[in-house]
Design a protein around this motif. Structure first.
Motif: not given
Length: 270
Positions: A140-148
């Protein structure tokens, strides 16, 4: 019972009204103390430690908990501070055992059940909460900042699913409706905080019928309804069954704003 908001500057003076003060924010761990207090039927004060204002780094709060994390508790009867959500649940349920003995039976009253409660308290602290917390971060959090990070997403989603399956199996084995049978215990409160937010962690659980029925039972229990309002409600954590899409979107935006581009947090968190 009555919950009163007080400030970090005045809580000791306000504790003359009632001894228990909870230091909280609206997070999974932060809701546990208010739910427990509501279940016990006690008056309590609470101080909002607002992460979005960096209050967890204030010297006044670091003097209470040097880790800079919520929740924390103050008991004016003995002049003692306590941190860690599981410890706070055990403390409150022990101090006020006479008002609700089944919430955390003493070893003298029911030796086996006392240790069963403690076992499932530790299950949440060492298994469920870390797995779900990491699933929430990477899904949820990292994904929203472009971190996959595919490895971490798969690892923690799988771990979280396994923990939820264990809860589902335990509820079935106990014949429910609660984790340890007919009576609610602090183990239910401790596990509920993360299990109920499987939507937010993006961990599939709708097929775990005993678990989802248990979550719904607790979501509709008065003490949980009231405790989830302290310090304020965040229905978006709990998904479409309990929140509108607009409420979910608010949580996506709020939580993304608390994290930096590199996937870390620019504030301490619980």
């Amino acid at each position: 019972m009555h919950a009163k908001e007080v400030s970090i500057d005045t809580f000791q003076e306000e504790s003359k009204r009632c001894p228990i003060t909870l230091f909280v924010y609206a997070t999974m761990n932060g809701y546990k103390g208010p739910i427990c207090a509501e279940e016990l039927g006690i008056d309590y004060n609470y101080v909002i430690i607002d992460f979005e204002k960096g209050m967890q780094r204030l010297p006044e709060f670091l003097a209470i908990n040097p880790k800079g994390q919520i929740p924390a508790m103050y008991d004016a009867d003995v002049g003692m501070f306590l941190a860690e959500s599981a410890a706070i649940l055990e403390y409150m349920a022990t101090k006020y055992r006479s008002t609700n003995p089944s919430l955390f039976p003493s070893p003298e009253d029911n030796y086996k059940r006392h240790w069963a409660v403690r076992q499932w308290m530790l299950f949440s602290a060492t298994g469920l909460a870390p797995a779900m917390g990491n699933a929430m971060f990477f899904n949820r959090i990292a994904l929203t900042k472009g971190e996959v990070n595919d490895f971490s997403i798969k690892r923690y989603t799988s771990q979280s699913r396994s923990m939820l399956e264990l809860l589902d199996g335990q509820i079935k084995q106990s014949d429910g409706p609660f984790l340890l049978g007919n009576d609610l215990t602090i183990a239910d409160i401790n596990a509920f905080a993360y299990a109920s937010t499987h939507f937010w962690a993006m961990v599939p659980a709708d097929d775990l019928t005993a678990l989802t029925e248990w979550i719904d039972l607790l979501m509709n229990r008065l003490s949980f309804k009231e405790g989830l309002k302290i310090p304020f409600s965040r229905p978006g954590f709990f998904g479409p069954s309990y929140a509108s899409q607009a409420e979910i979107d608010v949580e996506v935006q709020r939580n993304a704003a608390m994290f930096t581009k590199d996937g870390g947090s620019n504030r301490r968190k619980d």
